[in-house]
Design an enzyme around this catalytic site. Structure first.
Site, PDB file in Angstrom:
ATOM      1  CG  PHE A  86      29.548  -4.203  36.955  1.00  0.00           C
ATOM      2  CD1 PHE A  86      30.067  -4.246  38.231  1.00  0.00           C
ATOM      3  CD2 PHE A  86      28.568  -3.294  36.661  1.00  0.00           C
ATOM      4  CE1 PHE A  86      29.600  -3.396  39.201  1.00  0.00           C
ATOM      5  CE2 PHE A  86      28.082  -2.429  37.643  1.00  0.00           C
ATOM      6  CZ  PHE A  86      28.591  -2.484  38.905  1.00  0.00           C
ATOM      7  CB  ALA A 122      22.678 -11.562  41.323  1.00  0.00           C
ATOM      8  CD1 TRP A 146      28.452 -11.781  36.756  1.00  0.00           C
ATOM      9  CD2 TRP A 146      27.438  -9.802  36.990  1.00  0.00           C
ATOM     10  NE1 TRP A 146      28.454 -11.164  35.534  1.00  0.00           N
ATOM     11  CE2 TRP A 146      27.841  -9.945  35.646  1.00  0.00           C
ATOM     12  CE3 TRP A 146      26.786  -8.634  37.382  1.00  0.00           C
ATOM     13  CZ2 TRP A 146      27.598  -8.962  34.685  1.00  0.00           C
ATOM     14  CZ3 TRP A 146      26.548  -7.659  36.423  1.00  0.00           C
ATOM     15  CH2 TRP A 146      26.955  -7.828  35.096  1.00  0.00           C
ATOM     16  CG  HIS A 147      26.224  -6.421  40.156  1.00  0.00           C
ATOM     17  ND1 HIS A 147      25.201  -7.339  40.282  1.00  0.00           N
ATOM     18  CD2 HIS A 147      25.885  -5.638  39.098  1.00  0.00           C
ATOM     19  CE1 HIS A 147      24.284  -7.099  39.358  1.00  0.00           C
ATOM     20  NE2 HIS A 147      24.676  -6.081  38.635  1.00  0.00           N
ATOM     21  N   GLY A 148      30.494  -7.319  42.006  1.00  0.00           N
ATOM     22  CA  GLY A 148      31.738  -6.821  42.577  1.00  0.00           C
ATOM     23  C   GLY A 148      32.194  -7.610  43.785  1.00  0.00           C
TER      24      GLY A 148
END
Length: 509
Positions: free
Chosen positions: A509, A329, A332-334
């Site tokens: 995102f 997770a 996923w954000h960066g």
């Protein structure tokens, strides 16, 4: 001008039936996306066409192995696209900074919403392979992927949620009740964004941009400003997306449900970015748990809840799936390491929270020692620490801010002495004075903790909704003159305060 034209065109084409409406929704959504950067329209269309063709092979493969191979191929291509645009060049530059790569690289422009439309389509392929979703024609599939209210920043929609609404007899022209509800929903979200989030954002930007110059008070004010900004920014966008969809007669899943009222981090993730949490649970956490349980059963080990209370069982069946899921997770954000810290930190929170639930089940005497307000405040502070790394430019800055939060660097410079307050824009100059800044943040948090959320006000909760205490239990939307005047006044205020440079945080995102 885009929205009125999209609505008028939709209504005019409604007399020509379902194909015309689907075509209009697709065409207007592609225009909406391409207006930002036309070259990336080719990327979106290419991704959509590739996934549509792969879904055909996944459903119609000659054998189960063939269908699985096509699914894996589709996932690999999707993730490769995401890695190229979002992770490859930051990783190469990281390696260059540590001497592992001879030269640096310029980062490519990140296509808007690439994570959202990529993971939406991966979910579709998986659902087709598992016979959960039916293969669709190109037009309804195009609407599912591109429909503009959710294209840029979610919510992440399941095929089973949207596809039935696009069937013959369900999709049709505009309705006055949907328009009234949709416009109100949209305006409440836009008001949150422009009137609250954008007003406190400059202080957060100033503090996080100069963390070593901020003292104890300034740091806390900057962190709370960012928490308010992120809350009302994402809540506002979520409301706007649902409102836009409702105008066209479409129902999107709720994506934001008063997360700062949560009494635990587990509850927080059921209220914050709800469709992402659902996605992580269904496509990462649950498969990992099944795999771990399979390994344990093959080894003759127990997989019961009682077995989870042993150190070895807890580590393998609870901690490992949670930490792995939240690590991903964070990724996923960066691409920055600060996002990994954010993910792992929440993985740790969730692991501790699950341990508490396992060893002190409901009704345990320890629960009576911690009143609900204390649990809410403790959860909020934990979330704030995570948000520090979510916002910080790097891990070093994040660690320094956390140290200042908890007094490790002393009192530091007084709030009035923070030199970058003079750079706040005129429309947010009031945040440069401690008293009005405190009042602004306090008022925003009073709304967060004391007011009903948007779907509660609008009467758009589902049958399983848990109603929490509120200071305004009678605040309910009605189609009447009072509400019309209020929404009109909000619209005027938004127009007066709207900044051409404003952006939604989750667009990155």
């Amino acid at each position: 001008m885009f929205l009125p034209i999209a609505l008028i065109g939709y209504q005019l084409l409604s007399r020509f039936g379902r194909p015309a409406l689907l075509f209009w929704l697709t065409a207007s959504s592609l225009f909406f996306y391409g207006y930002w950067n036309p070259i990336y329209l080719l990327l979106l269309c290419g991704s959509m066409l590739m996934n549509f063709l792969v879904s055909t092979r996944v459903e119609e493969g000659r054998s189960e192995n063939s269908r699985s191979r096509w699914l894996i191929s589709g996932i690999v291509v999707n993730l490769s696209l995401l890695v190229y645009y979002k992770y490859l060049f930051p990783m190469l530059n990281f390696l260059h900074a540590h001497g592992a790569v001879p030269r640096g690289f310029a980062n490519v422009i990140l296509p808007l919403g690439i994570s959202f439309f990529t993971f939406t389509q991966i979910a579709y392929l998986i659902d087709v392979r598992q016979n959960i979703a039916k293969k669709q024609g190109l037009l309804p599939y195009s609407v599912f992927v591109t429909v503009f209210p959710h294209l840029i920043a979610g919510p992440i929609i399941h095929p089973r949620e949207l596809m039935p609404q696009l069937e013959e007899g369900r999709i049709g022209g505009l309705r006055s009740d949907n328009l009234a509800l949709g416009v109100t929903w949209f305006m409440l979200g836009l008001g949150k964004k422009v009137l609250i989030a954008d007003r406190v954002a400059p202080l957060a930007d100033a503090m996080f941009g100069h963390v070593h110059a901020a003292g104890f008070t300034t740091t806390w004010m900057g962190i709370l400003s960012y928490a308010v900004q992120l809350y009302f920014d994402f809540s506002g966008y979520s409301d706007m997306a649902l409102g836009l969809a409702k105008m066209f007669g479409l129902d999107f899943p709720v994506n934001f449900n008063s997360p700062f009222k949560s009494q635990s981090v587990i509850e927080f993730w059921t209220r914050w970015h709800m469709t992402l949490s659902r996605y992580l649970n269904e496509y990462l956490y649950t498969p990992i748990v099944r795999q771990v349980n399979g390994w344990r059963m093959d080894a003759g080990k127990k997989v019961s809840k009682k077995a989870q209370t042993t150190p070895e069982g807890f580590a393998s069946m609870v901690a490992f799936p949670l930490m792995t899921t939240m690590f991903l997770a964070g990724v996923w954000h960066g691409a920055g390491l600060q996002y990994l810290v954010f993910g792992l930190l929440h993985g740790f929170y969730l692991t501790v929270n699950h341990a508490w639930r396992l060893w002190t089940p409901r009704g345990h005497r320890l629960h009576q020692l911690v009143p609900a307000p204390v649990m809410i405040l403790l959860t909020f502070v934990c979330v704030l620490v995570g948000m520090v790394f979510f916002r910080a430019a790097n891990v070093g800055d994040g660690c320094y801010v956390v140290g200042t939060m908890f007094g490790l660097h002393g009192a530091g410079t007084a709030y009035a002495g923070f030199p970058y307050l003079s750079e706040l824009p005129a429309i947010s100059k009031f945040m440069g004075n401690l008293k009005p800044a405190t009042l602004a943040i306090g008022f925003a948090l009073l709304i967060v903790w004391g007011a009903p959320n948007t779907q509660e006000i609008l009467g758009q909760t589902d049958k399983d909704h848990v109603w929490l205490p509120t200071l305004l239990p009678r605040l309910k939307w009605r189609v009447n003159a009072v509400w019309s005047l209020g929404i009109t006044a909000m619209f005027v205020a938004v127009i007066l305060l709207l900044d051409a440079t404003t952006r939604f945080l989750y667009f990155q995102f």
